[in-house]
Design an enzyme around this catalytic site. Sequence first.
Site, PDB file in Angstrom:
ATOM      1  N   TYR A  12       0.824  -1.220   0.000  1.00 18.73           N
ATOM      2  CA  TYR A  12       0.000   0.000   0.000  1.00 18.73           C
ATOM      3  C   TYR A  12       0.859   1.272   0.000  1.00 18.73           C
ATOM      4  O   TYR A  12       0.791   2.084  -0.928  1.00 18.73           O
ATOM      5  CB  TYR A  12      -0.928  -0.059   1.220  1.00 18.73           C
ATOM      6  CG  TYR A  12      -1.766   1.170   1.457  1.00 18.73           C
ATOM      7  CD1 TYR A  12      -2.430   1.807   0.418  1.00 18.73           C
ATOM      8  CD2 TYR A  12      -1.921   1.675   2.748  1.00 18.73           C
ATOM      9  CE1 TYR A  12      -3.214   2.931   0.654  1.00 18.73           C
ATOM     10  CE2 TYR A  12      -2.707   2.788   2.996  1.00 18.73           C
ATOM     11  CZ  TYR A  12      -3.348   3.418   1.938  1.00 18.73           C
ATOM     12  OH  TYR A  12      -4.115   4.524   2.180  1.00 18.73           O
ATOM     13  N   ASP A  32       9.540  -7.466  -3.425  1.00 15.61           N
ATOM     14  CA  ASP A  32       8.294  -7.752  -2.701  1.00 15.61           C
ATOM     15  C   ASP A  32       8.000  -9.239  -2.811  1.00 15.61           C
ATOM     16  O   ASP A  32       8.216  -9.837  -3.866  1.00 15.61           O
ATOM     17  CB  ASP A  32       7.137  -6.924  -3.300  1.00 15.61           C
ATOM     18  CG  ASP A  32       6.019  -6.687  -2.299  1.00 15.61           C
ATOM     19  OD1 ASP A  32       5.443  -7.685  -1.818  1.00 15.61           O
ATOM     20  OD2 ASP A  32       5.732  -5.513  -1.985  1.00 15.61           O
ATOM     21  N   PHE A  81       9.861  -0.847   3.428  1.00 11.92           N
ATOM     22  CA  PHE A  81       8.442  -0.945   3.786  1.00 11.92           C
ATOM     23  C   PHE A  81       8.038  -2.363   4.197  1.00 11.92           C
ATOM     24  O   PHE A  81       7.013  -2.537   4.842  1.00 11.92           O
ATOM     25  CB  PHE A  81       7.558  -0.553   2.585  1.00 11.92           C
ATOM     26  CG  PHE A  81       7.779   0.841   2.083  1.00 11.92           C
ATOM     27  CD1 PHE A  81       7.183   1.918   2.718  1.00 11.92           C
ATOM     28  CD2 PHE A  81       8.574   1.088   0.975  1.00 11.92           C
ATOM     29  CE1 PHE A  81       7.367   3.221   2.254  1.00 11.92           C
ATOM     30  CE2 PHE A  81       8.770   2.379   0.502  1.00 11.92           C
ATOM     31  CZ  PHE A  81       8.169   3.438   1.145  1.00 11.92           C
ATOM     32  N   ALA A  82       8.809  -3.357   3.741  1.00 12.04           N
ATOM     33  CA  ALA A  82       8.376  -4.753   3.901  1.00 12.04           C
ATOM     34  C   ALA A  82       8.292  -5.125   5.375  1.00 12.04           C
ATOM     35  O   ALA A  82       9.312  -5.169   6.061  1.00 12.04           O
ATOM     36  CB  ALA A  82       9.357  -5.676   3.178  1.00 12.04           C
ATOM     37  N   LYS A  85       2.003  -5.943   9.683  1.00 13.36           N
ATOM     38  CA  LYS A  85       1.486  -4.726  10.330  1.00 13.36           C
ATOM     39  C   LYS A  85       0.140  -4.873  11.019  1.00 13.36           C
ATOM     40  O   LYS A  85      -0.480  -3.868  11.384  1.00 13.36           O
ATOM     41  CB  LYS A  85       1.422  -3.593   9.307  1.00 13.36           C
ATOM     42  CG  LYS A  85       0.493  -3.892   8.147  1.00 13.36           C
ATOM     43  CD  LYS A  85       0.197  -2.638   7.348  1.00 13.36           C
ATOM     44  CE  LYS A  85      -0.871  -2.892   6.323  1.00 13.36           C
ATOM     45  NZ  LYS A  85      -1.295  -1.733   5.585  1.00 13.36           N
ATOM     46  N   SER A 125       6.151   3.890  13.127  1.00 14.00           N
ATOM     47  CA  SER A 125       4.716   4.053  13.377  1.00 14.00           C
ATOM     48  C   SER A 125       4.476   4.864  14.640  1.00 14.00           C
ATOM     49  O   SER A 125       5.279   4.816  15.590  1.00 14.00           O
ATOM     50  CB  SER A 125       4.121   2.657  13.547  1.00 14.00           C
ATOM     51  OG  SER A 125       2.845   2.741  14.128  1.00 14.00           O
ATOM     52  N   TYR A 149       3.677  -5.916  17.551  1.00 13.56           N
ATOM     53  CA  TYR A 149       3.927  -5.097  16.362  1.00 13.56           C
ATOM     54  C   TYR A 149       4.661  -3.808  16.757  1.00 13.56           C
ATOM     55  O   TYR A 149       5.686  -3.455  16.165  1.00 13.56           O
ATOM     56  CB  TYR A 149       2.600  -4.764  15.664  1.00 13.56           C
ATOM     57  CG  TYR A 149       2.721  -3.653  14.658  1.00 13.56           C
ATOM     58  CD1 TYR A 149       3.349  -3.865  13.440  1.00 13.56           C
ATOM     59  CD2 TYR A 149       2.244  -2.374  14.942  1.00 13.56           C
ATOM     60  CE1 TYR A 149       3.486  -2.837  12.530  1.00 13.56           C
ATOM     61  CE2 TYR A 149       2.379  -1.340  14.035  1.00 13.56           C
ATOM     62  CZ  TYR A 149       3.000  -1.578  12.828  1.00 13.56           C
ATOM     63  OH  TYR A 149       3.149  -0.547  11.938  1.00 13.56           O
ATOM     64  N   LYS A 153       8.585  -2.367  15.779  1.00 10.93           N
ATOM     65  CA  LYS A 153       8.869  -1.058  15.159  1.00 10.93           C
ATOM     66  C   LYS A 153       9.829  -0.251  16.030  1.00 10.93           C
ATOM     67  O   LYS A 153      10.767   0.374  15.526  1.00 10.93           O
ATOM     68  CB  LYS A 153       7.566  -0.289  14.935  1.00 10.93           C
ATOM     69  CG  LYS A 153       6.732  -0.821  13.803  1.00 10.93           C
ATOM     70  CD  LYS A 153       7.389  -0.527  12.460  1.00 10.93           C
ATOM     71  CE  LYS A 153       6.923  -1.462  11.368  1.00 10.93           C
ATOM     72  NZ  LYS A 153       7.651  -1.297  10.111  1.00 10.93           N
ATOM     73  N   PHE A 178       1.415   8.260  11.102  1.00  6.77           N
ATOM     74  CA  PHE A 178       0.174   8.228  11.874  1.00  6.77           C
ATOM     75  C   PHE A 178      -0.809   7.316  11.119  1.00  6.77           C
ATOM     76  O   PHE A 178      -0.471   6.168  10.895  1.00  6.77           O
ATOM     77  CB  PHE A 178      -0.270   9.655  12.228  1.00  6.77           C
ATOM     78  CG  PHE A 178       0.539  10.121  13.432  1.00  6.77           C
ATOM     79  CD1 PHE A 178       1.902  10.366  13.322  1.00  6.77           C
ATOM     80  CD2 PHE A 178      -0.030  10.173  14.693  1.00  6.77           C
ATOM     81  CE1 PHE A 178       2.674  10.679  14.440  1.00  6.77           C
ATOM     82  CE2 PHE A 178       0.728  10.489  15.820  1.00  6.77           C
ATOM     83  CZ  PHE A 178       2.083  10.745  15.687  1.00  6.77           C
ATOM     84  N   GLY A 294      -7.030  -2.286  23.722  1.00  8.53           N
ATOM     85  CA  GLY A 294      -5.732  -1.781  23.245  1.00  8.53           C
ATOM     86  C   GLY A 294      -5.808  -0.426  22.569  1.00  8.53           C
ATOM     87  O   GLY A 294      -4.791   0.194  22.288  1.00  8.53           O
TER      88      GLY A 294
HETATM   89  N1  UFG Z   1     -12.443   1.836  14.475  1.00 10.10           N
HETATM   90  C1  UFG Z   1     -13.804   1.611  14.601  1.00 10.10           C
HETATM   91  N2  UFG Z   1     -14.362   0.580  13.907  1.00 10.10           N
HETATM   92  C2  UFG Z   1     -13.631  -0.234  13.089  1.00 10.10           C
HETATM   93  C3  UFG Z   1     -12.233   0.012  12.964  1.00 10.10           C
HETATM   94  C4  UFG Z   1     -11.678   1.057  13.671  1.00 10.10           C
HETATM   95  O1  UFG Z   1     -14.499   2.324  15.344  1.00 10.10           O
HETATM   96  O2  UFG Z   1     -14.207  -1.170  12.486  1.00 10.10           O
HETATM   97  C5  UFG Z   1     -11.823   2.975  15.185  1.00 10.10           C
HETATM   98  C6  UFG Z   1     -10.763   2.575  16.183  1.00 10.10           C
HETATM   99  O3  UFG Z   1     -11.329   2.239  17.422  1.00 10.10           O
HETATM  100  C7  UFG Z   1      -9.899   3.832  16.227  1.00 10.10           C
HETATM  101  C8  UFG Z   1      -9.994   4.369  14.788  1.00 10.10           C
HETATM  102  O4  UFG Z   1     -11.166   3.793  14.249  1.00 10.10           O
HETATM  103  O5  UFG Z   1     -10.463   4.784  17.093  1.00 10.10           O
HETATM  104  C9  UFG Z   1      -8.807   4.012  13.931  1.00 10.10           C
HETATM  105  O6  UFG Z   1      -8.598   2.612  13.949  1.00 10.10           O
HETATM  106  P1  UFG Z   1      -7.632   1.883  12.914  1.00 10.10           P
HETATM  107  O7  UFG Z   1      -7.711   0.415  13.191  1.00 10.10           O
HETATM  108  O8  UFG Z   1      -7.934   2.334  11.525  1.00 10.10           O
HETATM  109  O9  UFG Z   1      -6.196   2.473  13.253  1.00 10.10           O
HETATM  110  P2  UFG Z   1      -5.338   2.441  14.616  1.00 10.10           P
HETATM  111  O10 UFG Z   1      -5.179   3.865  15.041  1.00 10.10           O
HETATM  112  O11 UFG Z   1      -5.892   1.504  15.601  1.00 10.10           O
HETATM  113  O12 UFG Z   1      -3.956   1.809  14.144  1.00 10.10           O
HETATM  114  C10 UFG Z   1      -3.360   2.228  12.942  1.00 10.10           C
HETATM  115  C11 UFG Z   1      -2.576   1.083  12.331  1.00 10.10           C
HETATM  116  C12 UFG Z   1      -1.314   0.825  13.073  1.00 10.10           C
HETATM  117  C13 UFG Z   1      -0.554   2.090  13.277  1.00 10.10           C
HETATM  118  C14 UFG Z   1      -1.401   3.106  13.964  1.00 10.10           C
HETATM  119  C15 UFG Z   1      -0.661   4.405  14.161  1.00 10.10           C
HETATM  120  O13 UFG Z   1      -3.359  -0.094  12.292  1.00 10.10           O
HETATM  121  O14 UFG Z   1      -0.519  -0.082  12.358  1.00 10.10           O
HETATM  122  O15 UFG Z   1      -2.562   3.338  13.175  1.00 10.10           O
HETATM  123  O16 UFG Z   1      -1.522   5.395  14.640  1.00 10.10           O
HETATM  124  F1  UFG Z   1       0.570   1.875  14.005  1.00 10.10           F
END
Ligand code: UFG
Length: 335
Positions: A12, A32, A81-82, A85, A125, A149, A153, A178, A294
């Site tokens: 991505y 890749d 990047f590989a 995640k 990250s 994870y 990192k 982010f 988490g």
């Molecule tokens: N969320 C929902 N419903 C969903 C999925 C997510 O409400 O179905 C919410 C989560 O609770 C959170 C927000 O949307 O509040 C963002 O969630 P993401 O899973 O999209 O992203 P995260 O912030 O949890 O984590 C992502 C990546 C990580 C990275 C991190 C850095 O998955 O690899 O951002 O901020 F490290």
Amino acid sequence: MATILLTGGAGYIGSHTCVALAQAGHRPVILDDFSNAAEDVPDRLAHLLGSTPEVWRGSVLDAELLARLFATHDIAVVMHFAALKAVGVSMQRPLDYARTNLGGLMTLLEAMRTASVHRLVYSSSAMVYGLPETIPIPEDAPTGFANPYGYTKLAGEQLLEQLAASDPRWAFGILRYFNPVGAHASGLIGEDPADIPNNLMPYIARVATGELPHLQVFGDDYPTPDGTGIRDYIHVEDLAEGHVLSLQSLMRTGQGHLLNLGTGQGRSVLEVLAAYGRACGRTLPHVIAPRRPGDVPILCADPTRAAELLGFRARRSLDDMCASSWRWITRRQGD
Ligand code: UFG
């Protein structure tokens, strides 16, 4: 024209950076294993770039392959990047995460050392901030991790710091992403999870196509204005441009840097859902679900250092992020 090796270059963020690099006049070479990239990405890149980028199919854990690659190319800088995640999966398979993310980085660095290539841009990250105390988060905030994870990192960053201290020829651009979202403006490349998405925007995209019935909003009782979690979403094309600036700085100065790549603006889950609704032209259904274990309430970058050091500023809006995602999803369905 410098030759840049992109490990995970069909993925991505790697594929968007590949386009930005080529447009900035560099020659990308992709390594890749296609474990989390679609087989047609090289063709799509060829369409965008006007010629097929060189692609080596294989793993960053394959020392022999890396030795051959470095022996046959004059690589100026590596962009790494590989990696694996998925935060949730990492809790079940910490050893796999260590092997791929840390083992892959070590194998790559050994091959670079042998080939006398000492410059690398590293995908880190915002996870390395653990449970942040200060929002927006500056780079000198305390680090930590809440899952394997995040551990890989952070440990990767620390290995790079030790290496840089051991030999001044090493220079690393450590980039703490982010929440990258959206797709290339052409709609030709984007994020393509094979299973039900874990992350917010790919999940919303499947609600928009009707493949999933509604978004589950994980918690509406956070200490935020609308009660839902806040993140710093950054358009993947802005992120890709940040990589090009990082590379140019490494090549120009020979000095490393450690930077946040974010917009500095936090958006709630409900704001993202509403923006995606505007992009696809209908109100998207959601239900309130319990908090996801988490999750932290708010993650938002302090983007000052990247602005000062690289002149980096994320330019694209949340509406751009959603519109590009929707263009990619609908265009791909029509292919
Ligand atoms: N969320 C929902 N419903 C969903 C999925 C997510 O409400 O179905 C919410 C989560 O609770 C959170 C927000 O949307 O509040 C963002 O969630 P993401 O899973 O999209 O992203 P995260 O912030 O949890 O984590 C992502 C990546 C990580 C990275 C991190 C850095 O998955 O690899 O951002 O901020 F490290």
